[in-house]
Design a protein around this motif. Structure first.
Motif, PDB file in Angstrom:
ATOM      1  N   ARG A 168       1.031  -1.230  -0.041  1.00 22.70           N
ATOM      2  CA  ARG A 168       0.163   0.007  -0.148  1.00 22.70           C
ATOM      3  C   ARG A 168       0.895   1.270  -0.115  1.00 22.70           C
ATOM      4  NH1 ARG A 168      -5.221  -1.297   1.060  1.00 22.70           N
ATOM      5  NH2 ARG A 168      -5.702   0.381   2.279  1.00 22.70           N
ATOM      6  N   THR A 204      -1.930  -1.085  -3.804  1.00 25.72           N
ATOM      7  CA  THR A 204      -3.019  -0.263  -3.703  1.00 25.72           C
ATOM      8  C   THR A 204      -2.070   1.315  -3.488  1.00 25.72           C
ATOM      9  OG1 THR A 204      -4.300  -1.649  -2.571  1.00 25.72           O
ATOM     10  CG2 THR A 204      -4.851   0.629  -2.292  1.00 25.72           C
ATOM     11  N   GLU A 220      -4.438   3.672   6.955  1.00 23.90           N
ATOM     12  CA  GLU A 220      -4.634   2.755   5.737  1.00 23.90           C
ATOM     13  C   GLU A 220      -3.458   1.695   5.852  1.00 23.90           C
ATOM     14  OE1 GLU A 220      -6.977   2.492   3.747  1.00 23.90           O
ATOM     15  OE2 GLU A 220      -7.942   4.468   4.430  1.00 23.90           O
TER      16      GLU A 220
END
Length: 514
Positions: free
Chosen positions: A209, A235, A254
């Motif tokens: 991520r 991501t 996140e």
């Protein structure tokens, strides 16, 4: 294989995987790929064809991602431009780049309306509406289309033409030592190979991520924080604007695994009192580029946050990455690391011959990532691409283990917060003022931005004040290019031929501080 065909492939393999997160909005690969096809079809309905040039003047946003990949799927060539450039700077790129359509913020709508009268090739403006634009009452003319309107008009089954690896995908305008920017032509093969080779070298995969805090119009973010993760099912955590508080909050919320930034960003993060090791506990890697990172800052940051920083090197003409400190071997602070997969770096003398280990010479590069050339600049292309190697203009040395070290940057270049500023570009503006006789610009250390722009001026109007000249520069230069200070001198140091000596100015400045 290219960026858009690989995106479609990932969308089939991992349809429900998050492709990006933006301000709480989550988009899967299947949704992103469909949006890219719809936007490509929407562009086609407006008359945009394969090979047409489209300028992208957007900040970090889903629209940037969809606009970029949509244009590429159609086979158009994308020219990313910093939206905070002045109208003069934007106008030069639009004209020189033979731009047929622009995709930009509604705040720039008045500029687009005026530009169409001066740019005969410019046929279409696609505008992204913003809250700020609505507040200012900016309305779109009948000739303009909204981004949402173009997206809605398209068909998600649109596949686009078959693209050649050697087709120009992106033209990146870089500041030139002669003042005017040069457009580095990057092919589909250049961009795709560098995204994959960088990802392989750093181990970026579907579990990562990646925080995209750097501006997406800059090649560092484009390849490392956008293309590399998207090509491997990762991501992208899109930050509209960098701030230490926002970065720490996003990383924590996140569960970010990778952060890419320039040294200035790391300095701000290190100095921010609200940041803790817990905020960054999920990070496996930090990536630094854009400028040399002071070893003290690198060591202090790693100690404070318990995360590794891998410093690398690249340039727009190489898509951009050529080196990174490896993750499977000892990292050497102060080094830009070793050559990434499929890319060769070597240090040569003025005759193009490789110099012995430890000796200083020019860093040259070759690989599938090296540009096709400069747009409409055959002489500059021939000077940069010689005997199959890209000549970087940077002085470097290599140690016995293949690690490279940048000894000095390109002649006279100033790096302000990761952005390149060439003195002559600023000097040209200063010289255009009627009250200026001579001007010279150098870079000086800055605690926040790494370097700042310092100008020395000889004036012919005694009443000319520093603030007047700074205001003049602000109208004609992007904010980071504007001098932080202007010093007036009776004369500038010159050599026997009358050439102004910037090095002498630096020496005088250093001596005055002792």
């Amino acid at each position: 294989m290219n960026l858009t065909t690989r995106l479609a492939q990932i969308a089939k393999q991992l349809p429900d995987k998050e492709a990006y997160v933006f301000m709480g909005e989550r988009c899967t690969y299947q949704q992103l790929d469909a949006a890219v096809s719809r936007f490509a079809d929407g562009l086609a309905q407006l008359g945009i064809r394969r090979g047409d040039h489209i300028a992208l003047l957007l900040g970090n946003s889903p629209q940037f991602v969809i606009g970029l990949y949509g244009a590429l799927r159609l086979g158009a060539t994308v020219i990313p431009i910093n939206p905070i450039y002045t109208p003069e700077e934007i106008g030069y790129i639009l004209l020189n780049g033979d731009v047929k359509a622009v995709i930009g913020l509604d705040l720039l709508a008045p500029l687009f309306a005026g530009a169409k009268q001066r740019l005969p090739l410019l046929k279409q403006a696609i505008v992204c509406e913003t809250p700020q634009g609505k507040e200012k009452g900016i309305s779109l003319s009948d000739e303009m289309k909204s981004f949402a309107e173009v997206l809605a008009a398209g068909d998600s089954s649109f596949a686009g033409p078959e693209l050649d690896d050697d087709d120009v995908a992106v033209i990146l305008y870089t500041s030139g030592t002669t003042g005017k920017p040069k457009g580095a032509m990057l092919t589909h093969k250049n961009l795709y190979s560098n995204a994959q080779d960088t990802a392989d070298y750093l181990g970026i995969d579907e579990h990562d991520r990646v925080i995209a805090a750097l501006p997406m119009f800059h090649v560092f973010c484009l390849t490392v924080a956008l293309n590399a993760p998207l090509m491997n099912g990762g991501t992208v955590l899109i930050m509209p604007k960098f701030s230490p508080a926002a970065m720490f909050a996003l990383a924590r919320k996140e569960k970010a695994t990778i952060f890419a930034g320039v040294p200035t960003m790391y300095n701000f993060l290190y100095q921010y009192e609200g940041g803790t090791v817990a905020d960054l506990q999920t990070l496996r890697l930090c990536i630094s580029g854009g400028a040399s990172m002071p070893v003290t800052l690198l060591e202090n940051f790693e100690k404070k946050f318990n995360v590794i920083i891998s410093e690398g090197y690249g340039l727009s003409e190489a898509s951009p990455v050529t080196c990174f400190n490896p993750l499977d071997r000892p990292r050497k602070p102060g080094s830009i690391g070793t050559s990434i997969k499929n890319v060769e770096n070597k240090v040569v003398n003025e005759y193009g011959e490789e110099v012995p280990v430890g000796e200083v010479g020019e860093l040259v590069v070759r690989g599938p990532n090296v540009m096709k050339g400069y747009y409409k600049m055959p002489e500059e292309t021939a000077a940069a691409l010689r005997d199959g190697w890209l000549h970087t203009g940077d002085l470097a040395r290599m140690d016995e283990e293949g690690y490279f070290y940048i000894v000095d940057r390109k002649k006279e270049m100033i790096i302000v917060g990761g952005y390149n500023v060439y003195p002559r570009e600023v000097e040209e503006v200063l010289y255009s003022h009627p009250g200026v006789v001579e001007a010279a610009v150098i870079g000086v250390p800055d605690p926040d931005y790494g370097e700042a722009v310092l100008a020395f001026v000889v004036k012919k109007q005694p009443e000319l004040a520093e603030e007047q000249l700074l205001a003049y520069c602000r109208e004609r230069l992007a904010k980071y290019k504007v001098p932080s200070e202007i010093r007036f001198l009776d004369e500038l140091p010159k050599n026997a031929t009358g050439k102004i000596l910037r090095r002498a100015l630096k020496e005088q400045l250093a001596a005055s501080r002792v």
